[in-house]
Write an enzyme that holds these catalytic residues in place. Structure first.
Site, PDB file in Angstrom:
ATOM      1  N   LYS A  55       0.842  -1.212   0.000  1.00 29.41           N
ATOM      2  CA  LYS A  55       0.000   0.000   0.000  1.00 29.41           C
ATOM      3  C   LYS A  55       0.874   1.258   0.000  1.00 29.41           C
ATOM      4  O   LYS A  55       0.609   2.212  -0.731  1.00 29.41           O
ATOM      5  CB  LYS A  55      -0.942  -0.019   1.216  1.00 29.41           C
ATOM      6  N   GLN A  99      -4.788  -1.575   9.268  1.00 29.25           N
ATOM      7  CA  GLN A  99      -4.711  -2.930   8.719  1.00 29.25           C
ATOM      8  C   GLN A  99      -5.337  -3.918   9.708  1.00 29.25           C
ATOM      9  O   GLN A  99      -5.034  -3.903  10.898  1.00 29.25           O
ATOM     10  CB  GLN A  99      -3.242  -3.305   8.442  1.00 29.25           C
ATOM     11  N   ASP A 122     -11.218   2.723   3.786  1.00 32.14           N
ATOM     12  CA  ASP A 122     -11.545   1.299   3.814  1.00 32.14           C
ATOM     13  C   ASP A 122     -13.067   1.084   3.774  1.00 32.14           C
ATOM     14  O   ASP A 122     -13.531  -0.040   3.570  1.00 32.14           O
ATOM     15  CB  ASP A 122     -11.014   0.710   5.129  1.00 32.14           C
TER      16      ASP A 122
END
Ligand code: GUN
Length: 298
Positions: A55, A99, A122
């Site tokens: 990422k 994460q 997200d």
């Protein structure tokens, strides 16, 4: 019947990243706005480390501002949530991704709830899930959006098609079902308790497999010519007994790919399919967040 067309995630992800790169350059040139992404990794899970590094690298490659915060596995809930507060207040950061999974005993739901929904690239904040379910402008989870891009590129207009989503997770199953509904599909969400799952799957023009069980979806469950999107990423021992005995593993999807490609019209491979789209969509979501936070149109 001919073998299924392969839906190549690499090609589609490269195309999307190039679009994002151009968009970032335009935002910088015209508005002095450089989209910024902050990724938070807690602990040292090897798979998470790989995803987080990817990422960071991809966000730099498209010209974004990129920050990675690595915290020890024993970080306190308070310290983690305090970092989220700082990132919420940081004008250079437009996207925040924590994460998952977080190491025990950290409370994931509480952490996600602290992220400013307008920076939640997200799409996991309940506000964004609610906006999506209400048909409002939301930040939407990356893998489901990646599935939709692949479907649109493969099939064009999805209106009236029967879509079956196997799996009801917050990360994939539920949001992809909402997106399919927005695209005017007739949507069924099936799961481990569904009666005669095979018959339900056989109704699908579009079958999205997101259950996390290696090769669970059999060729006989697929309607001939259907488009199959396999979201599964499962590590299994090699079929070759020698390699398996040496402890070697490989990645397979939720669909029995070899048999399924003789029946489906188009199918995503694993690896090489949907998985590659997720980071590209994350970059796109960060651009979208940066624009909205600065009052610019999508
Ligand atoms: N871990 C596995 N997939 C994801 C994802 O899409 N987002 C986050 N934050 N963590 C993940």
């Amino acid at each position: 019947m001919a073998e299924a067309a392969l839906i190549d995630g690499k090609v589609h992800a490269e195309h999307l990243r190039e679009q994002v790169r151009l968009e970032v350059a335009k935002l910088v040139a015209e508005h002095g706005l450089q989209p910024g992404l902050a990724v938070v990794l807690v602990g040292d899970d090897p798979a998470s480390q790989i995803y987080v590094r990817s990422k960071g690298e991809h966000s730099l490659a498209v010209g974004m501002h990129s920050v990675t915060h690595r915290l020890p596995a024993d970080v306190s809930q308070e310290a983690l949530e305090s970092l989220i507060g700082e990132l919420n207040a940081d004008p250079l950061i437009h996207g925040i991704l924590v994460q998952l999974p977080l190491p025990a005993p950290l409370d994931e739901k509480s952490v996600l709830a602290k992220i400013n929904p307008d920076k939640d690239v997200d799409g996991l904040h309940v506000i964004n899930a609610g906006r999506l379910a209400s048909g409002l402008a939301a930040l939407t989870p990356c893998t489901p959006l990646g599935c939709m891009i692949l479907l649109r590129e493969t099939l064009g207009d999805l209106t009236g098609l029967r879509a079956v989503v196997v799996g009801r997770s917050v990360l994939v199953g539920r949001p992809v079902a909402q997106l399919l509904l927005q695209a005017d599909c007739t949507v069924t969400i099936a799961h481990s308790r569904t009666k005669d799952l095979a018959a339900v799957c056989r109704e699908a023009d579009i079958l999205v497999a997101a259950v996390g069980r290696p090769r669970m979806i059999k060729a006989s469950w697929i309607k001939p010519g259907a488009t199959v999107i396999d979201v599964g990423i499962n590590r299994v021992p090699f079929d070759d007994p020698e390699k398996a005995a040496a402890g070697k593993t490989k990645v397979v999807g939720d669909v029995d790919f070899k048999a399924a490609k003789a029946v489906a019209g188009a199918i995503t491979p694993v690896p090489g399919g949907v998985g590659l789209m997720t980071v590209a969509v994350l970059l796109q979501n960060t651009v979208t967040a940066a624009k909205r936070l600065n009052g610019l149109p999508d």
